[in-house]
Design a protein around this motif. Structure first.
Motif, PDB file in Angstrom:
ATOM      1  N   SER A 129      29.654  43.224  36.215  1.00  0.00           N
ATOM      2  CA  SER A 129      30.539  42.676  35.176  1.00  0.00           C
ATOM      3  C   SER A 129      30.627  41.161  35.308  1.00  0.00           C
ATOM      4  CB  SER A 129      31.931  43.310  35.247  1.00  0.00           C
ATOM      5  OG  SER A 129      32.424  43.270  36.570  1.00  0.00           O
ATOM      6  N   GLY A 130      30.644  40.651  36.550  1.00  0.00           N
ATOM      7  CA  GLY A 130      30.699  39.196  36.754  1.00  0.00           C
ATOM      8  C   GLY A 130      29.461  38.527  36.162  1.00  0.00           C
ATOM      9  N   GLY A 163      31.381  45.390  40.488  1.00  0.00           N
ATOM     10  CA  GLY A 163      32.489  44.580  39.954  1.00  0.00           C
ATOM     11  C   GLY A 163      33.281  45.227  38.833  1.00  0.00           C
ATOM     12  N   ILE A 178      38.167  33.069  34.745  1.00  0.00           N
ATOM     13  CA  ILE A 178      37.331  33.032  35.951  1.00  0.00           C
ATOM     14  C   ILE A 178      37.582  31.758  36.751  1.00  0.00           C
ATOM     15  CG2 ILE A 178      34.937  32.913  36.777  1.00  0.00           C
ATOM     16  CD1 ILE A 178      34.178  34.860  34.592  1.00  0.00           C
ATOM     17  N   LEU A 183      40.215  39.313  34.156  1.00  0.00           N
ATOM     18  CA  LEU A 183      40.324  39.352  32.704  1.00  0.00           C
ATOM     19  C   LEU A 183      41.095  40.596  32.277  1.00  0.00           C
ATOM     20  CD1 LEU A 183      37.544  37.645  33.172  1.00  0.00           C
ATOM     21  CD2 LEU A 183      37.345  38.054  30.762  1.00  0.00           C
ATOM     22  N   VAL A 185      37.062  43.495  29.421  1.00  0.00           N
ATOM     23  CA  VAL A 185      35.909  43.781  30.291  1.00  0.00           C
ATOM     24  C   VAL A 185      35.376  45.186  30.020  1.00  0.00           C
ATOM     25  CG1 VAL A 185      35.080  43.687  32.663  1.00  0.00           C
ATOM     26  CG2 VAL A 185      37.098  42.441  32.047  1.00  0.00           C
ATOM     27  N   ARG A 198      28.957  28.672  41.957  1.00  0.00           N
ATOM     28  CA  ARG A 198      29.970  29.251  41.072  1.00  0.00           C
ATOM     29  C   ARG A 198      31.237  28.406  41.119  1.00  0.00           C
ATOM     30  NH1 ARG A 198      30.250  35.695  41.890  1.00  0.00           N
ATOM     31  NH2 ARG A 198      32.390  35.180  41.378  1.00  0.00           N
ATOM     32  N   LEU A 229      29.685  38.418  32.399  1.00  0.00           N
ATOM     33  CA  LEU A 229      30.625  37.376  31.944  1.00  0.00           C
ATOM     34  C   LEU A 229      30.018  35.982  32.107  1.00  0.00           C
ATOM     35  CD1 LEU A 229      33.846  38.972  33.487  1.00  0.00           C
ATOM     36  CD2 LEU A 229      33.348  38.712  31.054  1.00  0.00           C
ATOM     37  N   ARG A 230      29.360  35.745  33.240  1.00  0.00           N
ATOM     38  CA  ARG A 230      28.746  34.415  33.454  1.00  0.00           C
ATOM     39  C   ARG A 230      27.637  34.152  32.427  1.00  0.00           C
ATOM     40  NH1 ARG A 230      30.418  35.625  38.644  1.00  0.00           N
ATOM     41  NH2 ARG A 230      28.664  36.986  39.032  1.00  0.00           N
ATOM     42  N   ARG A 273      41.535  34.569  38.055  1.00  0.00           N
ATOM     43  CA  ARG A 273      42.333  35.713  37.559  1.00  0.00           C
ATOM     44  C   ARG A 273      41.416  36.777  36.973  1.00  0.00           C
ATOM     45  NH1 ARG A 273      45.707  33.995  32.981  1.00  0.00           N
ATOM     46  NH2 ARG A 273      44.239  32.274  32.819  1.00  0.00           N
ATOM     47  N   ARG A 283      37.530  47.539  38.258  1.00  0.00           N
ATOM     48  CA  ARG A 283      38.278  46.828  39.294  1.00  0.00           C
ATOM     49  C   ARG A 283      39.748  47.235  39.289  1.00  0.00           C
ATOM     50  NH1 ARG A 283      34.832  42.191  39.543  1.00  0.00           N
ATOM     51  NH2 ARG A 283      35.370  40.539  40.978  1.00  0.00           N
ATOM     52  N   GLN A 300      40.824  50.450  34.204  1.00  0.00           N
ATOM     53  CA  GLN A 300      39.384  50.375  33.898  1.00  0.00           C
ATOM     54  C   GLN A 300      38.683  51.654  34.380  1.00  0.00           C
ATOM     55  OE1 GLN A 300      37.663  46.762  35.553  1.00  0.00           O
ATOM     56  NE2 GLN A 300      39.173  45.460  34.567  1.00  0.00           N
ATOM     57  N   ARG A 339      41.252  35.005  44.314  1.00  0.00           N
ATOM     58  CA  ARG A 339      40.411  36.179  44.038  1.00  0.00           C
ATOM     59  C   ARG A 339      40.579  37.232  45.141  1.00  0.00           C
ATOM     60  NH1 ARG A 339      34.900  33.582  43.872  1.00  0.00           N
ATOM     61  NH2 ARG A 339      34.122  35.654  43.441  1.00  0.00           N
TER      62      ARG A 339
END
Ligand code: AMP
Length: 225
Positions: free
Chosen positions: A35-36, A92, A57, A63, A68, A167, A39-40, A61, A95, A99, A178
């Motif tokens: 998932s990270g 990821g 990010i 999302l 997501v 990152r 998103l990136r 925090r 989380r 979800q 995180r």
């Protein structure tokens, strides 16, 4: 052989991405989604989703769940993973328990539920050290570590020659947030999967110690349901 439908759980920097690469190299039929990374990629493409994601990010925090969940569910459908024979690995996501419940209700009707959840248990001192040296190739999600796994050419991805980036959420301050958020969300998530009977744990300080334990769990699952 039984399908592998695996979720890797672990603190940021615990090596989920590294273990994923090693598993993909060992099991040709396996694919992964992080998932990270999704998103990136949205951030790099400067999409509207990416604009929203960047704000969360960069602040360390999580999302909103719905945001997501929709992104990952779309990816599962696009990749054709909603099938009982599919084998795949998630990094990821989920989380949070919300979800996890959404994912379960998405997969169950297709008889494609997760069949293994493995927690990577790595000491926090090791994690903090890794994060300082971590670089990523955003389009592929490939991860490098300047100490353990440096790129062949400084600052460039081994396969594409494209630039690697640090990152923005790997700074000491954001990383602390995180880790806190991981500690808060992981306990109920582990309970959710322990209750279903699919939670495992592997412990160690290096990828070489963790990987054989992970392989062992998967190989047992491949042979018996
Ligand atoms: P990761 O690459 O998994 O460390 O994720 C980087 C950042 O993306 C996280 O710190 C969150 O801000 C966001 N993110 C990734 N996956 C999720 C998720 N499943 N739920 C909420 N936020 C997420």
């Amino acid at each position: 052989m039984n399908p592998i439908r695996l979720l890797l759980l672990g603190a940021p920097g615990s090596g989920k991405g590294t273990q994923t690469s090693r598993l993909l190299a060992s099991f040709q039929h396996l694919e992964s989604v992080s998932s990270g990374d999704l998103l990136r990629q949205q951030i790099q493409r400067k999409t509207e989703l990416g604009r929203i994601a960047a704000a969360y990010i960069s602040d360390g925090r999580l999302l909103p769940d719905a945001f997501v969940t929709e992104l990952v569910h779309n990816e599962l459908s696009t990749k054709g993973w909603l099938s009982p024979k599919s084998s795949w690995l998630l990094d990821g996501f989920p989380r949070t328990v919300t979800q996890a419940k959404s994912l379960r209700s998405k997969l169950t009707p297709h008889k494609a539920s997760l069949n293994m959840v493995v927690e990577l248990d790595v000491p926090e001192s090791v994690i903090l050290d890794r994060i300082e040296n971590r670089y990523v190739h955003v389009p592929s999600g490939r991860i490098y570590n300047l100490t353990y796994n440096p790129p062949k050419v400084d600052g460039l991805d081994d396969l594409t020659g494209e630039p690697l980036t640090k990152r923005p959420d790997d700074t000491a301050e954001v990383f602390g947030k995180r880790l806190d958020s991981y500690r808060q969300t992981v306990t109920p998530l582990k309970k959710f999967y322990a209750d279903i009977g699919i939670l495992h744990k592997v412990s160690g300080e290096t990828s070489d110690i963790i990987f054989p334990q992970l392989l062992d769990i998967i190989q047992k699952k491949l042979k018996h349901v």
